[in-house]
Design a protein around this motif. Structure first.
Motif, PDB file in Angstrom:
ATOM      1  N   ASP A  25      -1.893   5.173 -15.406  1.00 31.58           N
ATOM      2  CA  ASP A  25      -1.108   3.968 -15.659  1.00 31.58           C
ATOM      3  C   ASP A  25      -1.725   3.060 -16.709  1.00 31.58           C
ATOM      4  O   ASP A  25      -1.127   2.073 -17.099  1.00 31.58           O
ATOM      5  N   GLY A  26      -2.941   3.385 -17.125  1.00 27.67           N
ATOM      6  CA  GLY A  26      -3.586   2.525 -18.102  1.00 27.67           C
ATOM      7  C   GLY A  26      -4.050   1.193 -17.545  1.00 27.67           C
ATOM      8  O   GLY A  26      -4.372   0.276 -18.289  1.00 27.67           O
ATOM      9  N   VAL A  27      -4.062   1.100 -16.232  1.00 34.52           N
ATOM     10  CA  VAL A  27      -4.534  -0.123 -15.591  1.00 34.52           C
ATOM     11  C   VAL A  27      -6.065  -0.110 -15.589  1.00 34.52           C
ATOM     12  O   VAL A  27      -6.656   0.939 -15.360  1.00 34.52           O
ATOM     13  N   PRO A  28      -6.701  -1.238 -15.846  1.00 37.36           N
ATOM     14  CA  PRO A  28      -8.161  -1.268 -15.811  1.00 37.36           C
ATOM     15  C   PRO A  28      -8.695  -0.762 -14.479  1.00 37.36           C
ATOM     16  O   PRO A  28      -8.086  -0.982 -13.427  1.00 37.36           O
ATOM     17  N   LEU A  29      -9.831  -0.127 -14.559  1.00 35.34           N
ATOM     18  CA  LEU A  29     -10.419   0.467 -13.371  1.00 35.34           C
ATOM     19  C   LEU A  29     -10.556  -0.552 -12.240  1.00 35.34           C
ATOM     20  O   LEU A  29     -10.205  -0.287 -11.090  1.00 35.34           O
ATOM     21  N   ILE A  30     -11.071  -1.715 -12.583  1.00 35.60           N
ATOM     22  CA  ILE A  30     -11.315  -2.707 -11.542  1.00 35.60           C
ATOM     23  C   ILE A  30     -10.015  -3.181 -10.903  1.00 35.60           C
ATOM     24  O   ILE A  30      -9.947  -3.396  -9.699  1.00 35.60           O
ATOM     25  N   ASP A  91       1.001  -7.181  -2.443  1.00 39.97           N
ATOM     26  CA  ASP A  91       2.413  -7.461  -2.206  1.00 39.97           C
ATOM     27  C   ASP A  91       3.055  -6.274  -1.496  1.00 39.97           C
ATOM     28  O   ASP A  91       2.721  -5.121  -1.753  1.00 39.97           O
ATOM     29  N   ASP A  92       3.977  -6.591  -0.597  1.00 43.64           N
ATOM     30  CA  ASP A  92       4.604  -5.515   0.185  1.00 43.64           C
ATOM     31  C   ASP A  92       5.300  -4.507  -0.717  1.00 43.64           C
ATOM     32  O   ASP A  92       5.365  -3.322  -0.412  1.00 43.64           O
ATOM     33  N   GLY A  93       5.815  -4.968  -1.823  1.00 43.92           N
ATOM     34  CA  GLY A  93       6.558  -4.063  -2.695  1.00 43.92           C
ATOM     35  C   GLY A  93       5.739  -3.515  -3.838  1.00 43.92           C
ATOM     36  O   GLY A  93       6.287  -2.945  -4.775  1.00 43.92           O
ATOM     37  N   ALA A  94       4.424  -3.666  -3.752  1.00 43.76           N
ATOM     38  CA  ALA A  94       3.583  -3.281  -4.890  1.00 43.76           C
ATOM     39  C   ALA A  94       3.760  -1.808  -5.264  1.00 43.76           C
ATOM     40  O   ALA A  94       4.031  -1.477  -6.412  1.00 43.76           O
ATOM     41  N   TRP A  95       3.625  -0.955  -4.283  1.00 40.85           N
ATOM     42  CA  TRP A  95       3.682   0.479  -4.592  1.00 40.85           C
ATOM     43  C   TRP A  95       5.081   0.884  -4.998  1.00 40.85           C
ATOM     44  O   TRP A  95       5.271   1.765  -5.843  1.00 40.85           O
ATOM     45  N   ALA A  96       6.060   0.242  -4.390  1.00 39.52           N
ATOM     46  CA  ALA A  96       7.429   0.504  -4.825  1.00 39.52           C
ATOM     47  C   ALA A  96       7.581   0.148  -6.295  1.00 39.52           C
ATOM     48  O   ALA A  96       8.257   0.830  -7.058  1.00 39.52           O
ATOM     49  N   ARG A  97       6.914  -0.929  -6.684  1.00 37.48           N
ATOM     50  CA  ARG A  97       7.008  -1.355  -8.065  1.00 37.48           C
ATOM     51  C   ARG A  97       6.339  -0.355  -9.002  1.00 37.48           C
ATOM     52  O   ARG A  97       6.803  -0.123 -10.109  1.00 37.48           O
ATOM     53  N   VAL A  98       5.242   0.206  -8.540  1.00 41.03           N
ATOM     54  CA  VAL A  98       4.588   1.237  -9.343  1.00 41.03           C
ATOM     55  C   VAL A  98       5.572   2.368  -9.621  1.00 41.03           C
ATOM     56  O   VAL A  98       5.743   2.806 -10.756  1.00 41.03           O
ATOM     57  N   VAL A  99       6.214   2.802  -8.573  1.00 42.22           N
ATOM     58  CA  VAL A  99       7.185   3.884  -8.733  1.00 42.22           C
ATOM     59  C   VAL A  99       8.290   3.466  -9.684  1.00 42.22           C
ATOM     60  O   VAL A  99       8.659   4.195 -10.610  1.00 42.22           O
TER      61      VAL A  99
ATOM     62  N   SER B 105       2.947  13.305 -11.233  1.00 39.66           N
ATOM     63  CA  SER B 105       1.899  12.306 -11.126  1.00 39.66           C
ATOM     64  C   SER B 105       2.200  11.314 -10.006  1.00 39.66           C
ATOM     65  O   SER B 105       1.318  10.929  -9.238  1.00 39.66           O
ATOM     66  N   LEU B 106       3.450  10.932  -9.902  1.00 38.68           N
ATOM     67  CA  LEU B 106       3.827  10.033  -8.806  1.00 38.68           C
ATOM     68  C   LEU B 106       3.655  10.718  -7.460  1.00 38.68           C
ATOM     69  O   LEU B 106       3.198  10.106  -6.494  1.00 38.68           O
ATOM     70  N   ALA B 107       4.000  11.986  -7.416  1.00 37.75           N
ATOM     71  CA  ALA B 107       3.838  12.722  -6.165  1.00 37.75           C
ATOM     72  C   ALA B 107       2.372  12.741  -5.767  1.00 37.75           C
ATOM     73  O   ALA B 107       2.028  12.569  -4.592  1.00 37.75           O
ATOM     74  N   ALA B 108       1.506  12.938  -6.749  1.00 38.60           N
ATOM     75  CA  ALA B 108       0.072  12.952  -6.464  1.00 38.60           C
ATOM     76  C   ALA B 108      -0.379  11.616  -5.897  1.00 38.60           C
ATOM     77  O   ALA B 108      -1.173  11.560  -4.954  1.00 38.60           O
ATOM     78  N   LEU B 109       0.137  10.552  -6.487  1.00 36.59           N
ATOM     79  CA  LEU B 109      -0.196   9.230  -5.967  1.00 36.59           C
ATOM     80  C   LEU B 109       0.248   9.098  -4.516  1.00 36.59           C
ATOM     81  O   LEU B 109      -0.461   8.538  -3.676  1.00 36.59           O
ATOM     82  N   GLU B 125      -1.669  -4.090  11.974  1.00 38.77           N
ATOM     83  CA  GLU B 125      -1.174  -4.803  10.794  1.00 38.77           C
ATOM     84  C   GLU B 125      -1.392  -3.960   9.535  1.00 38.77           C
ATOM     85  O   GLU B 125      -0.506  -3.820   8.697  1.00 38.77           O
ATOM     86  N   GLY B 126      -2.576  -3.380   9.417  1.00 36.73           N
ATOM     87  CA  GLY B 126      -2.856  -2.535   8.265  1.00 36.73           C
ATOM     88  C   GLY B 126      -1.995  -1.286   8.262  1.00 36.73           C
ATOM     89  O   GLY B 126      -1.512  -0.855   7.215  1.00 36.73           O
ATOM     90  N   ALA B 127      -1.809  -0.709   9.436  1.00 40.89           N
ATOM     91  CA  ALA B 127      -1.000   0.499   9.529  1.00 40.89           C
ATOM     92  C   ALA B 127       0.427   0.235   9.071  1.00 40.89           C
ATOM     93  O   ALA B 127       1.031   1.049   8.382  1.00 40.89           O
ATOM     94  N   ALA B 128       0.941  -0.918   9.451  1.00 42.21           N
ATOM     95  CA  ALA B 128       2.307  -1.272   9.061  1.00 42.21           C
ATOM     96  C   ALA B 128       2.394  -1.386   7.542  1.00 42.21           C
ATOM     97  O   ALA B 128       3.328  -0.881   6.908  1.00 42.21           O
ATOM     98  N   ARG B 129       1.400  -2.035   6.970  1.00 45.80           N
ATOM     99  CA  ARG B 129       1.360  -2.199   5.519  1.00 45.80           C
ATOM    100  C   ARG B 129       1.371  -0.835   4.836  1.00 45.80           C
ATOM    101  O   ARG B 129       2.092  -0.606   3.880  1.00 45.80           O
ATOM    102  N   MET B 130       0.557   0.046   5.359  1.00 49.84           N
ATOM    103  CA  MET B 130       0.467   1.376   4.770  1.00 49.84           C
ATOM    104  C   MET B 130       1.768   2.152   4.929  1.00 49.84           C
ATOM    105  O   MET B 130       2.166   2.906   4.056  1.00 49.84           O
ATOM    106  N   ARG B 131       2.439   1.913   6.053  1.00 47.44           N
ATOM    107  CA  ARG B 131       3.675   2.653   6.281  1.00 47.44           C
ATOM    108  C   ARG B 131       4.716   2.275   5.230  1.00 47.44           C
ATOM    109  O   ARG B 131       5.414   3.117   4.693  1.00 47.44           O
ATOM    110  N   VAL B 132       4.778   0.994   4.929  1.00 46.59           N
ATOM    111  CA  VAL B 132       5.720   0.524   3.908  1.00 46.59           C
ATOM    112  C   VAL B 132       5.496   1.278   2.599  1.00 46.59           C
ATOM    113  O   VAL B 132       6.423   1.760   1.955  1.00 46.59           O
ATOM    114  N   ALA B 133       4.232   1.394   2.234  1.00 43.43           N
ATOM    115  CA  ALA B 133       3.901   2.082   0.986  1.00 43.43           C
ATOM    116  C   ALA B 133       4.332   3.548   1.051  1.00 43.43           C
ATOM    117  O   ALA B 133       4.970   4.067   0.126  1.00 43.43           O
TER     118      ALA B 133
END
Lengths: 166, 166
Positions: A25-30, A91-99, B105-109, B125-133
Motif C-alpha cells: 500500500d505504500g504506507v510507511p512502516l510505522i 476506526d471500525d471501518g478501517a479495514w473496510a476502507r483499505v479494501v 494481495s487483498l486476500a493475503a491481507l 471487546e477486542g474479539a468483536a473488533r476483530m470480527r468486524v474486520a
DNA sequence: AAGCTGGTTCAGTACTGACTGAAATCACGA
DNA sequence: TCGTGATTTCAGTCAGTACTGAACCAGCTT
C-alpha cells in the motif's frame, strides 16, 4: 500506569501487517505498525506514548503517522474529561476502507485504460488488444455492481467505491 | 526504419499509466511507461531500441525493466527468423494479471487478519473488533467466489486468484 | 579477422522519503 | 504569571532504489 510489554507473538503479527501495508500500500512502516497494534490492542484506546512504547518508535514518528492515519480515517481520536492525553483507536471501518481503496484504485486504472481506447483507433489490431484489457475491468465493475453490500455499507453501491465525506 | 515520434497525446496517456503503476503498484516508473506504451503501440511488437526512443529512456533501463516485466509475465518476447532483434509485446493477459494481483494481495491481507484472531481471544471487546474486520474480507472472498469467471479465465475460480504456473 | 550491432552487466549518481533528536509550541494548573 | 507535561515542528541523517553511462560480450557480415 505500567505498560506490560506486548507478547512476542503479537509483535510478530503486527510486523506482518506493517509489512503488508508498506509493501502493498505504500504506507510507511510505522503507520502500518500503529494500525496493526491498534487492531489487537486491549484496551482499544491507546495514547501515543503507549503505542510508541509498544511498537518501539519515537514519539515524533507517532505524531507524523498518527496524523496520517487520522487524515485517512483509519484511526479516531478520543479524549476523556479531566485528562489531557489524547487516545487513539482504530476506526471500525478501517479495514473496510483499505479494501475499498484498493478496489477504487483498480477502478481508476480501468478509467485510464478506457481513455486509451481512442489512441488505438485506426488500428484494428490495436483496438482488439485494448478491448481485451477493457473487458477485464468491465468484468470487475460488474462483479461489484452485483455484489451484496459490504458489511457496514448502507447502500448497494452501484459504483465501485464511494468514499463517505469526512 | 524511421520511427515516427509518438504523438503528445499518446505520451501523456502513457504517463498516466506509468504514474498509476509507480504510485499504486510500486512498479518502477519506466516499467510502467513500457507497459503503457506497449499497450497502445502499433505494431504491437516493438524492439527495446524502439521503446527506448518512444518513452525517452536509456537502453540500460530498458534491459532492466523489460526483464522485470517479462519475469512477471506482463510482456512476452518474440523473435523473427533471420533477425537478431528481440521484439516485445504486451501479454494479452497482462492487465488481467494486474487485477488478479491486487485481489490476491487483498486476500493475503485477509489471511493475516484471520491469523490475528487468536491474539485478541480473552477480550470480548477486542474479539468483536476483530470480527468486524474479518467480516469485510469474508465478504470480499464471497463476492469473487460467486462472480462469473473473469474474461480469459478457464475455471470459475472458487478461490480468489490462482496464478498459472510459469 | 575486423568491424557492426544488439544485448547485458556494473559501478556510480541522484533522488526520494522514512525516521529521529532536539528545539519550539501549546494547554492547563498553581 | 510561571511551570510542567504533552504535542508538534524542523532540520538532518540514513537507507533504499531507480536510473544512467560506459565497458563488456556474443553473433553476424564482409
Amino acid at each position: 500506569m505500567v505498560l506490560d510489554p506486548p507478547p512476542d507473538e503479537a509483535l510478530r503479527w503486527v510486523e506482518r501487517i506493517a509489512k503488508y501495508c508498506a509493501d502493498q500500500d505504500g504506507v510507511p512502516l510505522i503507520a502500518g505498525r500503529i494500525l496493526g497494534w491498534l487492531t489487537i490492542a486491549v484496551p482499544a484506546e491507546q495514547s501515543a506514548t503507549q503505542i510508541a512504547a509498544a511498537i518501539g518508535a519515537s514519539r515524533a514518528s507517532l505524531t507524523t503517522n498518527l496524523r496520517l492515519l487520522d487524515s485517512v480515517g483509519f484511526v479516531t481520536q478520543l479524549t476523556h474529561p479531566g485528562e489531557r492525553t489524547v487516545y487513539y483507536r482504530v476506526d471500525d471501518g478501517a479495514w473496510a476502507r483499505v479494501v475499498r481503496r484498493q478496489v477504487a484504485s483498480l477502478a481508476a486504472l480501468g478509467e485510464i485504460l478506457q481513455d486509451g481506447t481512442d489512441l488505438v483507433r485506426g488500428s484494428p489490431e490495436g483496438a482488439a488488444r485494448m478491448r481485451v484489457a477493457n473487458e477485464v475491468f468491465a468484468w470487475l465493475a460488474d462483479v461489484f455492481a452485483h455484489a451484496p453490500p459490504m458489511p457496514g455499507e448502507t447502500r448497494t453501491a452501484g459504483r465501485a467505491a464511494p468514499e463517505e465525506p469526512s
